[in-house]
Write an enzyme that holds these catalytic residues in place. Structure first.
Site, PDB file in Angstrom:
ATOM      1  N   CYS A  61      32.116  31.991  32.657  1.00  0.00           N
ATOM      2  CA  CYS A  61      32.289  31.563  34.052  1.00  0.00           C
ATOM      3  C   CYS A  61      30.963  31.406  34.789  1.00  0.00           C
ATOM      4  CB  CYS A  61      33.174  32.576  34.785  1.00  0.00           C
ATOM      5  SG  CYS A  61      33.405  32.180  36.526  1.00  0.00           S
ATOM      6  N   ARG A  64      30.499  33.297  38.969  1.00  0.00           N
ATOM      7  CA  ARG A  64      30.630  34.747  39.108  1.00  0.00           C
ATOM      8  C   ARG A  64      29.957  35.359  40.328  1.00  0.00           C
ATOM      9  NH1 ARG A  64      28.767  36.839  33.394  1.00  0.00           N
ATOM     10  NH2 ARG A  64      28.237  34.679  32.862  1.00  0.00           N
ATOM     11  N   TRP A 230      38.085  28.744  42.701  1.00  0.00           N
ATOM     12  CA  TRP A 230      38.298  27.326  43.019  1.00  0.00           C
ATOM     13  C   TRP A 230      37.722  26.483  41.881  1.00  0.00           C
ATOM     14  CZ3 TRP A 230      35.846  30.750  46.383  1.00  0.00           C
ATOM     15  CH2 TRP A 230      34.463  30.840  46.218  1.00  0.00           C
ATOM     16  N   GLU A 235      35.290  19.998  36.046  1.00  0.00           N
ATOM     17  CA  GLU A 235      36.475  20.397  35.268  1.00  0.00           C
ATOM     18  C   GLU A 235      37.543  19.313  35.361  1.00  0.00           C
ATOM     19  OE1 GLU A 235      36.688  24.520  37.393  1.00  0.00           O
ATOM     20  OE2 GLU A 235      37.532  24.772  35.390  1.00  0.00           O
TER      21      GLU A 235
HETATM   22  N1  ARG Z   1      39.223  24.172  33.268  1.00  0.00           N
HETATM   23  C1  ARG Z   1      40.521  24.528  33.746  1.00  0.00           C
HETATM   24  C2  ARG Z   1      41.157  23.307  34.409  1.00  0.00           C
HETATM   25  O1  ARG Z   1      40.521  22.302  34.541  1.00  0.00           O
HETATM   26  C3  ARG Z   1      40.487  25.677  34.732  1.00  0.00           C
HETATM   27  C4  ARG Z   1      39.726  26.911  34.283  1.00  0.00           C
HETATM   28  C5  ARG Z   1      39.365  27.854  35.409  1.00  0.00           C
HETATM   29  N2  ARG Z   1      38.503  27.206  36.358  1.00  0.00           N
HETATM   30  C6  ARG Z   1      38.047  27.718  37.497  1.00  0.00           C
HETATM   31  N3  ARG Z   1      37.297  26.998  38.251  1.00  0.00           N
HETATM   32  N4  ARG Z   1      38.345  28.939  37.851  1.00  0.00           N
HETATM   33  O2  ARG Z   1      42.276  23.307  34.831  1.00  0.00           O
END
Ligand code: ARG
Length: 376
Positions: A61, A64, A230, A235
């Site tokens: 992560c 953090r 968030w 991602e």
């Molecule tokens: N990578 C995953 C997604 O796109 C989520 C993982 C957790 N991500 C976060 N920012 N807490 O759905």
């Protein structure tokens, strides 16, 4: 390591970090409890500290810096599907907070020695899109979508149908909960300059709440403990919507911008990625939904590392996950080395991808996915 040793090491950490007195008495009680029952019950404060520390120790992560702001909902006494559902709804409502996302974790009952759990949550995330056999939706959800359908759920068949919660009881029966539209905040994607981008009708949900990992605190395993912060923009924009085995949108984005997709060397994929990611960041920002771009996240991670050093703690990390999937070498993380040793308390993939009740694989991971689902 025995349970006593794991408890000792965790409680020692907790009492030292928090400057608390009374460790020897607490340890005595815990040892006696373990002797009598084979396990021990953590206090609500120990639980909350452990959950925060697990986030702080989460090697994959980049976010953090905010570990200490985690809100923990203690739901260790919940044991019916209805109670699970209402706790998940409360979690989502609290964390969504109209878009100003508040990091949260809900902790359900721990594993008991020699006893199968009463129920388990089958979802990968509290909110996720279904994936259908004909290619609509998110292929990463194919297996769960089939399970939901087998349990009687009927999706509308769009690319963005939110899956219901699926709770499997020990007898194998499945309880479904369909989210109300207003419970699951979503962001329609538009581009800061190119109006035609909206014709793609892309969107994504606001809260990435992982539901299929377990958390280990002081030797006690909580197999169901949904948690979230968030999103980082990439991602969504460089993975969920871009990966060829996910939404695979780069060609469509390229055509909106009139890019020449005939030659890889035109870097049309890279240019499409940039525009898609700009749209993600812009749209979340315009809608007032928390999301961080990868450059800012990397700077926040630098501050986190500095703070940890000052506190006398070594930061561990998994470089392959910490680097963003876009322009990795443009952030400092790429140029650093990280020790990937795992510290406790910690998150881990749930051991039981094999259903403890039936012995059947409860959620086959998408076989077409060659790579781990990088969370970054
Ligand atoms: N990578 C995953 C997604 O796109 C989520 C993982 C957790 N991500 C976060 N920012 N807490 O759905």
């Amino acid at each position: 390591m025995t349970l006593e040793q794991a408890a000792q090491s965790f409680l020692h950490q907790y009492y030292t970090e928090q400057g608390k007195t009374g460790l020897a008495d607490r340890l005595n009680d815990v040892y006696q409890e373990i002797e009598a029952t084979g396990t021990y019950v953590q206090t609500a404060e120990e639980l909350a500290f452990g959950a925060k520390a697990a986030w702080r120790n989460a090697n994959k992560c980049i976010g953090r810096l905010f570990w200490d702001t985690l809100t923990v909902f203690d739901k260790r006494h919940v044991n019916t599907p209805d109670e699970v559902i209402s706790a998940c709804r409360k979690h989502l409502r609290y964390t969504t907070n109209g878009g100003k996302i508040r990091p949260a974790m809900t902790i359900f009952p721990p594993s008991q020695p020699g006893k199968p759990p009463e129920w388990q949550l089958l979802n990968h995330q509290l909110i996720r899109y279904a994936g259908y056999e004909d290619g609509r939706g998110d292929p990463a959800s194919a297996a769960l979508t089939k399970q939901a359908q087998a349990a009687g759920w009927k999706g509308k068949g769009t690319d963005f149908d939110i899956l219901p919660l699926l709770i499997q009881k020990r007898d194998g029966s499945i309880h479904l909960y369909e989210w109300e539209a207003e419970e699951a905040l979503e962001v329609p994607l538009r581009h800061p300059e190119e109006e035609a981008f909206s014709n793609l009708q892309l969107k994504w949900y606001a809260v990435p709440a992982i539901a299929d990992m377990e958390i280990e605190i002081g030797g006690i395993v909580y197999p169901c403990s949904p948690f979230n912060g968030w999103y980082m923009g990439t991602e969504i924009g460089a993975r969920n919507l871009a990966d060829t085995w996910r939404y695979n949108c780069l060609e469509a984005v390229a055509s909106v911008f009139g890019l020449d997709t005939a030659k890889p060397a035109s870097l049309w994929k890279d240019r499409a990625l940039v525009e898609l990611n700009r749209a993600v960041i812009y749209s979340f920002h315009e809608e007032g939904v928390s999301l961080v771009d990868h450059h800012t996240a990397a700077e926040q991670f630098r501050i986190f590392c500095d703070k940890e050093k000052k506190a006398g703690r070594a930061v561990t990390g998994d470089w392959t996950w910490l680097i963003p999937p876009m322009s990795p070498a443009a952030v400092h993380v790429f140029h650093e080395a990280y020790n990937d040793e795992e510290k406790s308390p910690r998150f881990a993939y749930r051991k039981a991808s094999i259903c403890p009740f039936t012995g059947q694989s409860s959620k086959e991971h998408d076989p077409s996915s060659p790579l781990p689902d990088h969370g970054n």
